[in-house]
Design a protein around this motif. Sequence first.
Motif, PDB file in Angstrom:
ATOM      1  N   UNK A 151       0.794  -1.221   0.000  1.00 14.51           N
ATOM      2  CA  UNK A 151       0.000   0.000   0.000  1.00 14.51           C
ATOM      3  C   UNK A 151       0.830   1.276   0.000  1.00 14.51           C
ATOM      4  N   UNK A 152       2.132   1.175   0.301  1.00 10.77           N
ATOM      5  CA  UNK A 152       2.952   2.380   0.406  1.00 10.77           C
ATOM      6  C   UNK A 152       4.420   2.047   0.123  1.00 10.77           C
ATOM      7  N   UNK A 153       5.264   3.064  -0.060  1.00  6.49           N
ATOM      8  CA  UNK A 153       6.672   2.820  -0.377  1.00  6.49           C
ATOM      9  C   UNK A 153       7.429   2.029   0.696  1.00  6.49           C
ATOM     10  N   UNK A 154       7.071   2.191   1.941  1.00  5.61           N
ATOM     11  CA  UNK A 154       7.739   1.425   2.990  1.00  5.61           C
ATOM     12  C   UNK A 154       7.454  -0.064   2.841  1.00  5.61           C
ATOM     13  N   UNK A 155       6.203  -0.413   2.553  1.00  2.00           N
ATOM     14  CA  UNK A 155       5.878  -1.825   2.324  1.00  2.00           C
ATOM     15  C   UNK A 155       6.554  -2.340   1.065  1.00  2.00           C
ATOM     16  N   UNK A 156       6.694  -1.500   0.049  1.00  2.95           N
ATOM     17  CA  UNK A 156       7.438  -1.901  -1.136  1.00  2.95           C
ATOM     18  C   UNK A 156       8.889  -2.189  -0.748  1.00  2.95           C
ATOM     19  N   UNK A 157       9.494  -1.299   0.028  1.00  2.00           N
ATOM     20  CA  UNK A 157      10.869  -1.509   0.465  1.00  2.00           C
ATOM     21  C   UNK A 157      11.041  -2.811   1.223  1.00  2.00           C
ATOM     22  N   UNK A 158      10.080  -3.160   2.050  1.00  2.00           N
ATOM     23  CA  UNK A 158      10.126  -4.425   2.792  1.00  2.00           C
ATOM     24  C   UNK A 158      10.124  -5.598   1.819  1.00  2.00           C
ATOM     25  N   UNK A 159       9.242  -5.551   0.825  1.00  2.44           N
ATOM     26  CA  UNK A 159       9.195  -6.618  -0.185  1.00  2.44           C
ATOM     27  C   UNK A 159      10.473  -6.657  -1.014  1.00  2.44           C
ATOM     28  N   UNK A 160      11.006  -5.488  -1.346  1.00  2.00           N
ATOM     29  CA  UNK A 160      12.245  -5.447  -2.125  1.00  2.00           C
ATOM     30  C   UNK A 160      13.415  -6.035  -1.335  1.00  2.00           C
ATOM     31  N   UNK A 161      13.411  -5.898  -0.029  1.00  2.00           N
ATOM     32  CA  UNK A 161      14.477  -6.494   0.776  1.00  2.00           C
ATOM     33  C   UNK A 161      14.580  -7.998   0.504  1.00  2.00           C
ATOM     34  N   UNK A 162      13.454  -8.655   0.373  1.00  2.00           N
ATOM     35  CA  UNK A 162      13.441 -10.105   0.197  1.00  2.00           C
ATOM     36  C   UNK A 162      13.526 -10.532  -1.272  1.00  2.00           C
ATOM     37  N   UNK A 163      13.254  -9.629  -2.206  1.00  2.00           N
ATOM     38  CA  UNK A 163      13.185 -10.025  -3.615  1.00  2.00           C
ATOM     39  C   UNK A 163      14.187  -9.313  -4.524  1.00  2.00           C
TER      40      UNK A 163
END
Length: 176
Positions: A151-163
């Motif tokens: 829903x937001x850039x912080x959640x994107x960053x969390x997903x990007x950490x793993x992918x």
Amino acid sequence: MSYYNDPRFPGPDPYAPLKQLPAFTLTSTDIVDGERLADTLAGDNAVSPQLAWEGLPEGTKSLAVTCFDPDAPTASGFWHWSVFNIPVDVTELPSGAGSTEDLGVGAVTLAGDSGQKTYYGANPPAGHGPHRYLFAVHAVDVEQLPADEIANPTQLGFNLYFHSIGRAILWGWYEN
């Protein structure tokens, strides 16, 4: 690599706590790495910069593009642009691509800290000093991150950490 760390800027290196990833080539006709951003990339009428990449790590299946200001007078910086699920066959975003929500390639653009689902130009508070703007392209190991769960850039960053399997950064600074 923390080449964008510079004592002129008060904020932290936002990538320091993240895992080290292989770099690839990221270029721009609109940004000179480490130099002052052009006025066209700043303010309310800003256009997003041209970005081009090559040499992605093997296994890259999609891309994400982010722009972050770690020097904003907040405890969490300021997200100016966050786009993901860019198809891997896209190798460039032209100047102004961030003026539309989907970039014309079917990607997902999140509302940044400005509340806009487009690129929001460099616009530090007057008198606050120079701010860095980190434009990052992330090589992602899946074709689609779960858009309905981000829903937001912080959640994107969390997903990007793993992918993320690679990352390239160009940066510039701006001061009002």
